[in-house]
Design an enzyme around this catalytic site. Structure first.
Site, PDB file in Angstrom:
ATOM      1  N   LEU A  61       0.872  -1.162   0.000  1.00 50.97           N
ATOM      2  CA  LEU A  61       0.000   0.000   0.000  1.00 50.97           C
ATOM      3  C   LEU A  61       0.914   1.219   0.000  1.00 50.97           C
ATOM      4  O   LEU A  61       1.841   1.303   0.803  1.00 50.97           O
ATOM      5  CB  LEU A  61      -0.883  -0.021   1.257  1.00 50.97           C
ATOM      6  CG  LEU A  61      -2.081   0.911   1.348  1.00 50.97           C
ATOM      7  CD1 LEU A  61      -3.030   0.713   0.180  1.00 50.97           C
ATOM      8  CD2 LEU A  61      -2.815   0.703   2.664  1.00 50.97           C
ATOM      9  N   ASP A  62       0.676   2.154  -0.911  1.00 49.06           N
ATOM     10  CA  ASP A  62       1.555   3.312  -1.060  1.00 49.06           C
ATOM     11  C   ASP A  62       1.746   4.067   0.255  1.00 49.06           C
ATOM     12  O   ASP A  62       0.817   4.121   1.074  1.00 49.06           O
ATOM     13  CB  ASP A  62       0.978   4.293  -2.090  1.00 49.06           C
ATOM     14  CG  ASP A  62       1.226   3.841  -3.516  1.00 49.06           C
ATOM     15  OD1 ASP A  62       1.945   2.848  -3.712  1.00 49.06           O
ATOM     16  OD2 ASP A  62       0.686   4.488  -4.441  1.00 49.06           O
TER      17      ASP A  62
END
Length: 331
Positions: free
Chosen positions: A49-50
């Site tokens: 997840l960024d």
């Protein structure tokens, strides 16, 4: 002089922690912090997840890491805000502004454009992504000022809901909820929607609210985890078999269980199934047998032509540790 660093005594921890990842941390940084807090020997996650995204990040510990790959293919749900009229170099608020245009679209045009992005679509992966080309991550090329050719990827937008919109004023924007297949780049989706509206756009907020069967309401934050005592920090862990939701359950007797754990196929009257979770009795020499007859997870398998064919298996040591450290996880 610096004080000597205290060495963390690692321990076997088995289970799944549903983390609400905070903004600003990479998935690996969040994983390492949780691993340190739990003093766990082994850990992994089910997909990145960024750093600029928050939300659901399932973390796998111990035996659960054997099944983490199963959730890479899971559908995801995101809530996001697309700032219209401004394009950036990265597709999000971290990048430099590369284009500004007036926002002149109508509500009807927004609805029509969103409908256009429903179902199977093709996306060109962004340069600022971890996808590799010739053994090198795209973001590494981007850091060097290079743009390389990328092949379009086919993804599926299952649902695209307009939560709110503001088309006037200094910060026109759309708030969206997106349910999509694996591999979907929400930044690219936001940019493509902005381009289709004739004004461009970039993401200013991204939050993952669900992945597969896991919802953000089930998650715990790093701060909340840290606030617990060392003994309480394993309390939020879910059983390893949580990762095998949707699998057919097969329970073996002691003789068949031992042979299955040795990697041997078992014969039975099972219907064909590609995804099976296999359970068996606790080891006969374990005290849990005296107090509970609840079966324990042995591993995954598939059934074909009346055979139970082993997949990923827990080791006898892992089964013992699960029973010793978290007896409730075996039920």
């Amino acid at each position: 002089m610096h004080a000597p660093r205290t060495r963390v005594q690692r321990r076997p921890v088995h289970g799944v922690l549903l983390l609400d990842k905070p903004l600003g941390l990479s998935s690996n940084q969040a994983l390492q912090k949780a691993k340190w807090l739990l003093r766990a020997e082994k850990a992994g996650h089910t997909g990145t997840l960024d750093p600029l995204a928050s939300g659901v990040l399932p973390l796998c510990f111990g035996a659960a890491t054997k099944f983490s790959q199963l959730h890479l293919d899971a559908d995801k749900t995101y809530e996001t805000t697309v700032r219209l009229g401004v394009k950036t170099s990265t597709g999000d608020a971290e990048g430099d502004v590369i284009q500004s245009r007036p926002v002149e679209c109508s509500v009807g045009q927004v609805v029509e454009v969103l409908d256009r992005f429903m179902g199977p679509i093709e996306q060109i992966p962004p340069m600022h992504s971890a996808l590799k080309k010739d053994g090198k991550a795209l973001y590494e090329y981007a850091r060097d000022g290079e743009t390389v050719e990328r092949e379009p990827r086919r993804v599926v937008i299952h649902d695209l809901e307009l939560l709110d919109m503001q088309l006037q004023g200094d910060s026109p924007e759309l708030r969206l909820r997106v349910r999509c297949s694996k591999g979907t780049y929400i930044r690219t989706l936001g940019e493509d929607i902005g381009d289709a509206l004739g004004c461009g756009g970039h993401l200013t907020m991204l939050r993952r609210t669900a992945t597969g069967p896991f919802d953000v309401s089930q998650c715990i934050g790093l701060d909340a985890l840290e606030a617990l005592s060392a003994e309480e920090r394993t309390d939020p862990l879910l059983p390893v078999q949580t990762l095998l939701q949707g699998h057919e359950a097969v329970t073996l007797d002691a003789d068949h269980a031992g042979r299955f754990l040795s990697g041997l196929r078992r014969r039975g009257d099972w219907a064909d199934s590609p995804r099976v979770a296999v359970f068996g009795p606790p080891p006969a020499d374990h005290p849990a047998v005296a107090s509970s007859l609840s079966p324990v997870l042995l591993g995954s398998a598939h059934t074909m032509a009346g055979e139970l064919i082993p997949g990923r298996l827990l080791s006898p040591i892992e089964i013992q540790q699960i029973l010793e450290t978290s007896p409730e996880l075996s039920s």
